[in-house]
Every structure is written in structure tokens, then in C-alpha cells.
Design an enzyme around this catalytic site. Structure first.
Site, PDB file in Angstrom:
ATOM      1  N   ARG A 292      94.970  74.738  53.167  1.00  0.00           N
ATOM      2  CA  ARG A 292      95.111  72.977  52.759  1.00  0.00           C
ATOM      3  C   ARG A 292      95.075  72.332  53.362  1.00  0.00           C
ATOM      4  NH1 ARG A 292     100.593  73.863  48.414  1.00  0.00           N
ATOM      5  NH2 ARG A 292      99.518  75.168  47.291  1.00  0.00           N
ATOM      6  N   TYR A 427      90.223  74.886  45.015  1.00  0.00           N
ATOM      7  CA  TYR A 427      90.239  76.019  45.924  1.00  0.00           C
ATOM      8  C   TYR A 427      91.414  75.125  47.125  1.00  0.00           C
ATOM      9  CZ  TYR A 427      86.760  74.940  49.446  1.00  0.00           C
ATOM     10  OH  TYR A 427      85.951  74.717  50.567  1.00  0.00           O
ATOM     11  N   GLU A 428      92.386  76.313  47.486  1.00  0.00           N
ATOM     12  CA  GLU A 428      93.348  76.474  48.035  1.00  0.00           C
ATOM     13  C   GLU A 428      94.663  75.313  47.550  1.00  0.00           C
ATOM     14  OE1 GLU A 428      93.532  78.490  49.507  1.00  0.00           O
ATOM     15  OE2 GLU A 428      91.914  79.005  49.972  1.00  0.00           O
ATOM     16  N   GLY A 429      94.539  75.896  45.923  1.00  0.00           N
ATOM     17  CA  GLY A 429      95.986  75.104  45.187  1.00  0.00           C
ATOM     18  C   GLY A 429      95.130  73.288  44.525  1.00  0.00           C
ATOM     19  N   GLN A 434      98.949  70.368  43.339  1.00  0.00           N
ATOM     20  CA  GLN A 434      98.603  69.310  45.012  1.00  0.00           C
ATOM     21  C   GLN A 434      99.923  68.620  44.326  1.00  0.00           C
ATOM     22  OE1 GLN A 434      98.538  70.722  47.840  1.00  0.00           O
ATOM     23  NE2 GLN A 434      96.776  71.777  46.686  1.00  0.00           N
TER      24      GLN A 434
END
Length: 573
Positions: A292, A427-429, A434
């Protein structure tokens, strides 16, 4: 062309964050002068080796043929040189033969790789995260086989979470791992969206796979983490037989074409348990948190690349009559083009400074075990990831706008930056993930204690600005003070929503994250203004810093007040 922001980093290291913040956090082991040498070396590699491959990779893409993925011409040599120079393990713990670089230096280098070639940089980023996860959770036996190979760049790592019915909701994962009599596991299932899931850069790929065991409890608590290599180790430090992992297809993506995003099929593939059974998510979260931050920095790098191209184009393109300027003045002087360019640069300067502030908190946390630094660092991870990636999309879009019609034409290059940036807030949340993390796991969990500690630090900077006799300092202090009060009020409103009707709070979570992003950006500009006005004479770069700070306060920070209205409104409908 891409020019690394070396002078900007030196200014942050030696004036904005302290007289030599690197020396402070490393007890004199690394100084600003050392950082300048490292960043110069990284900048040379980025400009000479990685940047020329960015367009090549976008146009050629990675290709799957006969079950094997081939990367674009030049990528294998670039990765080999990258690994041999020690860049893969640069930010990893020296205890595992990493470079041991502090976050203050590691984050800066990350921006350079991401700006030069975002698709390439993801491969290195995932390997760094995989090594960190193995270091934190794997058994000594697994570390002996895999860790050194990943740290050195001889092998790469991947993150295998997503399935067709389990995207954001990891509790829906159905990949199964059954125990074998020899202590290994037979992993069966299909994973999608696996970045750099197959390639020809290295001899082996170490997949970290979240899977469920037959007796596992339902939900997230039933997930375990497994190492599933592309090739099984031969017991002598090399590779042996292929594992039962098949690349079924490559995704046809909007951007990042040279980064192969794979559908991987595991058919009783041999896996090795990482950490404790049914504790896979906590082990994987080490990698996710690293990713992240890395993706946020990727957004920063790409934003600067898009800005530099737009600025350089606007400074040489002559079109139309420029109001208040002589004939032949380039379009950079058109009022609205100047607005776009200053909007872009002011956000980039704020993000870069904030990345260094977050890095300083992480360094203090890791090197002095400071609880205050730990809480502030963790609180700001979702802000960094979401803000930087959302701004990357906006700035890349503005870059297309500066180019006009030419920006919509692929040959100009501006369109690639926009296409490459668009995945970053996903991507990655996603940004909503978040913001939910910021709200639920940070703000609500501690009742706003960490947020208020952050606000107190910002308030201290306002006080420092008020004693500086300069109009930009005065305006910055006044705007920052008003915005800070608005954000304080909005924070209490959200905490009240959460206690009364959580849906009202979560409906406003993205607005709240955006509000905090704008506030910390203005905080960074306030500190930049204070450092700049300490100079006996103002250079051209100093004047630009003051212009950016003034613009940011008027055009970006002012949005916090409208966002507060949305937060007060709560849930839609």
C-alpha cells in the site's frame, strides 16, 4: 525526458524536516550527503535504463505463448542489472542481507523507480513485500530456502489473494490446501489479477498464496498462507521440477501493459505453510501494508512524470494569443494552462513532503520503538495510499488536457500516463477500503486520539508561521488554521455519527480521507514556506515554492469546507 527531483529531496532532508533528518533517525550512520549520492545513482539508473523501456513496454506488452510469458525487449537485462546493483533488497533489514536503508531514503528511491517505469517497479515492489512477509512469519527452514533468493532478486515474489468470487471480500476465498504425508500441502484453486504472476526475468517465482484448509473455520479466521513456488527447489540451492502451477491467461488491461497480470491455476501444487495455521491474513498483511505504501509512492512518481512532460510541452508549444503576453509566448503562460501546471506541481510537492514525514515516523518507530511515531505512521498509511493514487489519476488527466488534442493521441505519451495511473486507486485496496480502514480501524477504534495528536502537530506549525512577516506565510497560516478547525469539527461529527448511526459515518469516509489529505498537504506547504523564508535571499526555486504554497491554500485546501458539509449530511437517501 524525466529529471529526478534530487534538489527537492535535499531541501526536505536538510531544511523542511530538520537540519539533517537522516542523520537524526539513523544516529549519524547516514547523512543527507550520503542520501544525495544514493539518489544520484538511482536517478541515473532510472533515466538511462528504466525510462527508455517505459514506452517500449507499453506498446509491446508482455505476451503469453505456449504457457510461458515473455516480457518486452530489454526488461530481462534491466532487471538483472537492477538486482545486481542491490536495489531489490535496498530497503530490507540488514539482518536478512538487505540494504537496511531507512524509509526516508527507501521511499525517495521508490518514487524514482515508479516515475521512470511504473510497470517495472511493481515487480520489485512485490518482491520486497514478499521478503518482508517471509522474514516476519516463515519458519527458519523456509527462510533458508527462499528468503535470500528473493532479497537478492534471484527469484521474485507475488501476492495471490484475489479469486473470481473473492475480490475485496477475502473471506470468500475458496482455494483449498490439503495436507500431504510429507508435511507439505497440496494447493488447488484459481487466482486472478496476479501481478507479475509469470515472467522470464528470473529463474523462479515465489507465490505467496492465501488458501483455506479442510478443517478451517469460516471467514477470514480460516485463511492460511503458503509458499507455492513456480519451480520446486532442488535441495542444492537451485530449481528442480516445475510445480503444478499453470498460467491460464494474461489480463488485457487499460495500462501497465508490460506488467503481466495473470490468471494462475493451482492443481494440487506443492505448498509450504508460512507461519501458523489459520493465521494467514496477519502474515499476508505485512506484505499488503508494504504494498500500500509502495503503490502510493508509485502514484507520486507517475504524477511527477506526467507533470514534467506536460510542463515541458507547454513551455515550447506556441498556440494562440496569450493574454497580457507578447506574440510567440508559449501556452504555459495561458492563465488556465498556468493554473493546471501549478495545480499539478503544488500537489506533487505536498505529497513528496508528506511521504518523507510518514517515512520519518516509520523510521522512529522501527529504530526507537516510539509508540507515538507508530500510531501516527499507521494512521497515515491509508491517507498516503489513497491520496497519492487519486492525485496520480487527476494529474495525469490534467497532463492530457495541457497537451490538448495531441494528448489524446498515443504517440504523444500523455495518454499512457493516464492509462497507467487508473489502476492505482484500485489495487492493494480501493480508496473506499483505505477510507474504511482510516475510519474504523484508526479513528473510531481509539476515539480520535491519534487524529487529535496529528492536529496538534499541525497547530504547532500554524503558530510558527504566524511569527514570519511575509504575506504568503500570513495567508498560509490563516488558511491552515481555518481548515484545521473545520477538520477538527468534522472529526467530532464523524465520531458522533459512528456512535449513533455507523452508516452515516462510513458514507462520509472517503470525504473524510480526502479532507485529511488536503489538510496534511497544506501542513507540508506551511513547513516548506517556513523553511524557504529562512533563506536570506530567495532563489527562483524558492519563489516557485511560495507560489505553490499560496496556490495550494487557495485552490486545494479550500475544498475542506465543502467536504465538511457533505460529512455533516451523512448517508445518501
Amino acid at each position: 525526458m524525466y529529471t529526478a527531483p534530487l534538489a527537492q529531496y535535499d531541501f526536505l532532508y536538510t531544511e523542511v524536516l530538520g537540519t539533517d533528518i537522516l542523520a537524526t533517525v539513523t544516529n549519524g550512520e547516514i547523512k543527507a550527503a550520503d542520501a544525495a549520492a544514493v539518489l544520484t545513482s538511482a536517478a541515473d539508473f532510472a533515466a538511462e535504463m528504466l525510462r527508455p523501456l517505459n514506452t517500449v513496454g507499453d506498446r509491446a506488452g508482455s505476451v503469453l505463448s505456449d504457457g510461458a510469458v515473455t516480457t518486452p525487449v530489454g526488461y530481462k537485462q534491466a532487471y538483472r542489472s537492477f538486482a545486481e546493483a542491490g536495489w531489490v533488497g535496498f530497503g530490507l533489514d540488514s539482518a536478512i542481507d538487505g540494504g537496511g536503508a531507512p524509509f526516508l531514503l527507501y521511499n525517495a528511491v521508490s518514487e524514482l523507480w515508479s516515475a521512470a517505469n511504473p510497470a517495472f517497479s511493481v515487480c520489485w515492489l512485490l518482491s520486497t513485500g514478499a521478503a518482508a512477509a517471509l522474514h516476519s512469519a516463515a519458519s527458519p527452514e523456509l527462510k533458508d530456502v527462499y528468503l535470500a533468493k528473493v532479497v537478492s532478486g534471484q527469484w521474485t515474489g507475488t501476492m495471490n489473494l484475489t479469486e473470481s468470487d473473492a475480490g475485496t471480500d477475502l473471506s470468500a476465498i475458496r482455494t483449498i490446501a490439503r495436507p500431504n504425508v510429507d508435511g507439505t500441502w497440496a494447493v488447488t484453486g484459481q487466482k486472478i489479477f496476479i501481478t507479475w504472476g509469470d515472467h522470464d526475468l528470473t529463474e523462479n517465482i515465489v507465490h505467496l498464496v492465501l488458501a483455506r484448509t479442510p478443517d478451517a473455520p469460516v471467514g477470514l479466521a480460516g485463511l492460511s498462507l503458503f509458499v507455492v513456488p513456480k519451480f520446486l527447489p532442488d535441495g542444492r540451492g537451485g530449481i528442480g521440477e516445475p510445480n503444478r502451477v499453470t498460467t491460464l491467461s494474461l489480463e488485457h488491461k487499460l495500462g501497465l501493459h508490460s506488467s503481466p497480470t495473470c490468471v494462475l491455476d493451482y492443481a494440487d501444487a506443492t505448498g509450504y505453510l508460512v507461519g501458523d495455521l489459520h493465521r494467514g491474513l496477519s502474515a499476508m498483511f505485512v506484505m499488503m501494508n508494504t504494498a500500500r505504501i509502495g503503490i502510493g509512492l508509485q502514484g507520486l512518481g507517475l504524477a511527477d512524470l506526467a507533470y514534467q512532460q506536460a510542463r515541458d510541452y507547454a513551455q515550447q508549444r506556441v498556440q494562440g494569443t496569450v493574454v497580457g503576453r507578447p506574440s510567440g509566448t508559449p501556452i504555459a503562460e495561458h492563465p488556465d494552462v498556468a493554473r493546471l501546471l501549478t495545480s499539478m506541481s503544488s500537489s506533487i510537492s505536498a505529497m513528496r513532503a508528506f511521504s518523507m514525514q510518514v517515512a520519518e515516523w516509520f523510521d522512529r518507530w522501527q529504530r526507537t520503538d516510539s509508540p507515538d511515531a507508530a500510531e501516527l505512521a499507521e494512521f497515515c498509511v491509508p491517507i498516503l495510499k489513497a491520496w497519492f493514487t487519486e492525485e496520480a489519476v487527476r494529474i495525469a488527466s490534467d497532463g492530457v488536457q495541457v497537451h490538448g488534442g495531441l494528448g489524446f493521441i498515443e504517440e504523444a505519451g500523455a495518454a499512457q500516463h493516464y492509462r497507467d495511473a487508473r489502476i492505482m486507486p484500485i489495487y492493494e485496496g480501493t480508496t473506499a477500503i483505505q477510507s474504511n480502514d482510516l475510519l474504523g480501524r484508526k479513528l473510531i477504534r481509539d476515539g480520535g486520539v491519534t487524529a487529535r495528536r496529528l492536529f496538534d502537530q499541525i497547530d504547532s506549525s500554524v503558530g510558527s508561521l504566524r511569527v514570519i512577516e511575509h504575506p504568503v506565510a500570513a495567508r498560509t497560516a490563516e488558511r491552515l488554521d481555518r481548515a484545521l478547525q473545520t477538520v477538527r469539527d468534522a472529526t467530532e461529527t464523524l465520531l458522533s455519527h459512528a456512535a449513533r448511526n455507523p452508516r452515516d459515518a462510513y458514507a462520509a469516509s472517503v470525504d473524510y480521507l480526502t479532507m485529511l489529505s488536503l489538510l496534511v498537504g497544506a501542513w507540508m506547504h506551511g513547513r516548506i514556506v517556513a523553511a524557504t523564508l529562512a533563506h536570506p535571499e530567495l532563489s527562483t526555486a524558492d519563489q516557485q515554492r511560495l507560489t505553490e504554497a499560496d496556490f495550494y491554500g487557495a485552490h486545494h485546501l479550500s475544498r475542506v469546507h465543502s467536504l465538511a458539509e457533505a460529512i455533516r449530511a451523512g448517508e445518501i437517501g
